[in-house]
Design an enzyme around this catalytic site. Structure first.
Site, short mmCIF file in Angstrom:
data_model
loop_
_atom_site.label_atom_id
_atom_site.label_comp_id
_atom_site.label_asym_id
_atom_site.label_seq_id
_atom_site.Cartn_x
_atom_site.Cartn_y
_atom_site.Cartn_z
N LYS A 2 8.98 -16.11 -20.45
CA LYS A 2 9.49 -14.76 -20.21
C LYS A 2 10.29 -14.26 -21.42
CE LYS A 2 7.47 -13.65 -17.48
NZ LYS A 2 6.60 -14.71 -17.10
N ARG A 24 1.19 1.75 -6.03
CA ARG A 24 1.39 0.84 -4.91
C ARG A 24 0.10 0.15 -4.47
NH1 ARG A 24 6.16 1.10 -2.18
NH2 ARG A 24 5.14 0.15 -0.38
N GLU A 26 8.50 -21.61 -17.71
CA GLU A 26 8.35 -20.20 -17.34
C GLU A 26 9.50 -19.36 -17.89
OE1 GLU A 26 6.93 -16.63 -15.59
OE2 GLU A 26 6.02 -18.47 -16.36
N GLU A 52 7.88 -13.47 -24.26
CA GLU A 52 6.99 -12.35 -23.96
C GLU A 52 7.64 -11.00 -24.22
OE1 GLU A 52 3.88 -13.18 -20.40
OE2 GLU A 52 5.98 -13.34 -19.85
N ASN A 82 1.00 0.45 5.99
CA ASN A 82 1.43 -0.42 4.90
C ASN A 82 2.19 -1.58 5.52
OD1 ASN A 82 2.35 -1.55 2.44
ND2 ASN A 82 4.24 -0.36 2.59
N GLY A 83 1.74 -2.80 5.26
CA GLY A 83 2.41 -3.97 5.81
C GLY A 83 1.40 -5.02 6.23
N HIS A 93 12.90 -37.11 -28.35
CA HIS A 93 11.71 -37.57 -29.06
C HIS A 93 11.24 -36.49 -30.04
CE1 HIS A 93 11.29 -41.19 -26.64
NE2 HIS A 93 11.57 -40.44 -25.58
N TRP A 149 -3.85 -1.69 -1.34
CA TRP A 149 -3.91 -2.97 -2.05
C TRP A 149 -4.28 -3.99 -0.99
CZ3 TRP A 149 -3.69 -4.19 -7.13
CH2 TRP A 149 -3.54 -5.53 -7.47
N CYS A 196 0.85 -1.18 0.00
CA CYS A 196 0.00 0.00 0.00
C CYS A 196 0.89 1.24 0.00
CB CYS A 196 -0.90 0.02 1.23
SG CYS A 196 -1.91 -1.46 1.43
N LYS A 231 -1.87 -7.06 -19.15
CA LYS A 231 -1.56 -7.59 -17.83
C LYS A 231 -2.59 -8.61 -17.38
CE LYS A 231 0.73 -8.02 -14.07
NZ LYS A 231 2.01 -8.74 -14.14
#
Length: 609
Positions: free
Chosen positions: A485, A28, A481, A488, A101-102, A504, A75, A2, A604
């Site tokens: 990346k 944030r 993954e 992308e 925040n936390g 194979h 958030w 946050c 996104k």
């Protein structure tokens, strides 16, 4: 994650300044926001769920009176993004207002203790408990000053926090404190500011002081004072001048959000280790009862599910079926039933294909569990139980910190289920849990020691036309993954396979100089993957290997290598091993002149099927 802000002005109204500061902190968090100001011994508050502009249109955030105030953009981690859960939070008497925040790990115990003393809570957040703690301190010891009451309160907190607190009893002060979450003081000509990040006040001043861990600060019209939380000893610290542009400040000096978010992973992993155990236990109970479990997701989240299938199998002896969400209905839509459990994973909680798969399963009475980064999202509303991964907003389109956070949560869930089922020894459980707690430091070490080498590898291989990624066991998910990346953001065609599948078909593509990236933790697949490396090397491939420190056997076989700390359990290895591949993709994009934050043709959150 946050954003908090506070200001004390000698002249003028605080509210418009707080409003604009929150706009600059909106990256944030943006699911709710609010402000509180002090005027004539009274606290005035405006807050609501939604984005700041929406809240401003309804409530006019600029017309709160007073020269002292605090603000927050949220958030959500505890409690949905509603008006009641939005910050600032107050005590019973509305004489204290606070932004935070936390994550307060022991808020449930503190809340119960305070409720037993007669305190009434209005929200479902962990933050509100701090305001009531301060109130209780002042009530039980009326001789305490405001700063002393705040200090006593924060000494009882476990977890992470950056707070800014105001009180109608001492209306010319803001008390701040921090542990792990960032907090900066800004020194203006006729004003003092406090904030989570420098961008909040950068248009107003570039003169800053960083408040360090376990310190608190008292801001007043006369100036500021910083002390240690432990013993209240005074801290002397010289201010610094910041020469960042506002855009640089939002990225905290990093060139791109993606790089910033890669570097945020140690902190994000710490946050995932603060999950409420109640929800882990509840989700583990549902998984334990299930006849069949499907792990449903798209893109990066699917790769997290693939890794999780190994975790559940190895730790809890539970067979799970990772399924790409867009294929779920065709593949399993007719067979899902009341005995099926769906664990859906979606960073946004809104991924269209994932939601469609979940809704199809709901229609057939399946149990729905959710893992997401957004409280209040569709996935949280349709899940029987959900867990918030607590990564904070991710601005870069390519997922980085949200992937490793998902892996951490899924590993904890697998461990919780293993404990419930008694399938592994206590010694093994203790070893893996200890390593899990060390992962933030391990990832930080990987970034610190290997980033420059990865950048040099990107320079070396920037003209390669195609890459192949290979791994065995759980490292197959890491290979997938890493490939994603690179495709992308650097737009390089790439393939990924379980290493055993390379002969194979895929090996026919190998010719002189084709780069092949191997993921090689020292697990039970180590000897076998050496054979795969030799097969590729014999056909002219350029071999890049991700290895553990001291793996001399593989070093001798490869062209280039990245070393990671040794002793990582195989079920946790995707978390540190993906980090060099994230960096490699990032630097490949930069070398090619692309913007890694805004890859072409991608969004996104994919909210259309």
């Amino acid at each position: 994650m946050c954003g908090i802000f506070g200001c004390i002005l000698k002249d003028g109204a605080a509210a418009p300044i707080i409003h604009q500061a929150l706009k600059r902190l909106e990256y944030r968090g943006y699911d709710s926001a609010g402000e509180a100001t002090l005027h004539n011994g009274k606290i005035y508050i405006k807050k609501d769920g939604g984005k700041i502009d929406e809240i401003h249109r309804i409530h006019n955030l600029d017309d709160l009176p007073g020269r002292v105030g605090i603000g927050h953009t949220r958030w959500a981690t505890h409690g949905a993004p509603t008006q009641e859960n939005a910050h600032p939070h107050t005590d019973c008497g509305n004489q204290i207002a606070l932004v935070h925040n936390g994550i307060i790990e022991n808020f449930a115990e503190l809340k119960l203790e305070l409720e037993n003393k007669g305190h009434v809570f209005r929200s479902k957040t962990d933050t509100e408990v701090i305001a009531h703690l301060i109130e209780e301190n002042l009530k039980s010891n009326p001789s305490l000053k405001f700063a002393e009451a705040v200090l006593e309160a924060v000494r009882k907190l476990q977890g992470s926090f950056a707070i800014a607190v105001i009180s109608s009893k001492e209306p010319d002060k803001i008390i701040c404190a921090r542990r792990e979450s960032p907090l900066i003081i800004g020194i203006g000509k006729n004003a003092l500011y406090c904030a989570s990040d420098i961008p909040a006040f950068l248009p107003l001043t570039n003169k800053v002081i960083i408040v360090e861990d376990d310190e608190f600060a008292v801001l007043s019209p006369e100036g500021f004072e910083i002390r240690k939380i432990a013993d209240a000893s005074i801290v002397m610290r010289e201010p610094k001048l910041i020469d960042w542009t506002p855009e640089m400040a939002i990225k905290q000096g990093y060139k791109h959000f993606m790089l910033k978010e890669i570097h945020e992973q140690p902190a994000c992993l710490k946050n995932t280790l603060r999950l409420q155990e109640h929800y882990l236990d509840l989700m583990a109970t549902f998984l334990d009862r299930a006849r069949e479990v499907f792990l449903v997701a798209c893109g990066t989240s699917y790769h997290a599910c693939l890794a999780a299938s190994y975790m559940f199998s190895k730790l809890a002896f539970l067979a799970t079926y990772p399924v790409i969400a867009s294929e779920f209905i065709e593949q399993h839509g007719k067979s899902v039933n009341i005995d099926s459990t769906i664990l859906a994973v979606s960073q946004s909680g809104e991924t269209a294909d994932t939601i469609a798969a979940v809704n199809a399963a709901r229609q057939r009475a399946a149990t729905i569990l959710g893992l997401t980064n957004v409280i209040g999202s569709t996935l949280t509303r349709i899940s029987r139980v959900y867990i918030c991964q607590q990564s904070g907003p991710e601005i870069g389109v390519a997922a980085t910190k949200t992937f490793t956070s998902q892996l951490s949560v899924l590993a904890q869930l697998a461990l919780r289920l293993a404990k419930k089922r008694g399938k592994i020894s206590q010694d093994e459980m203790d070893f893996i849990e200890a390593k899990l707690k060390k992962l933030p430091d391990i990832v930080e070490t990987v970034i610190r020691t290997q980033e420059e080498k990865v950048r040099q590898l990107a320079q070396k291989y920037r003209d390669a036309k195609v890459f192949m990624f290979l791994g065995r066991g759980i490292s197959t998910a890491t290979a997938y993954e890493g490939r994603l990346k690179l495709m992308e953001i650097a737009y390089v065609p790439a393939m990924a396979f379980p290493a055993g599948e390379s002969k194979h078909g895929p090996i026919s593509l190998i010719e002189e100089g084709v780069p092949v990236i191997f993921i090689c933790p020292r697990d039970e697949t180590h000897k076998t993957i050496i054979g795969n490396i030799m097969e590729m090397k014999a056909r002219g491939a350029s071999i890049i290997a991700l290895i553990e420190e001291g793996d001399e056997e593989i070093k001798k076989l490869v062209d280039d290598y990245i070393e990671l700390p040794k002793g990582i359990p195989d079920v946790l290895s995707p978390i540190p091993f993906i980090v060099p591949l994230q960096l490699f993709a990032y630097y490949m994009a930069v070398e090619k002149g692309y913007d890694p934050d805004k890859p072409r043709n991608l969004a996104k959150s994919v909210t259309v099927k």
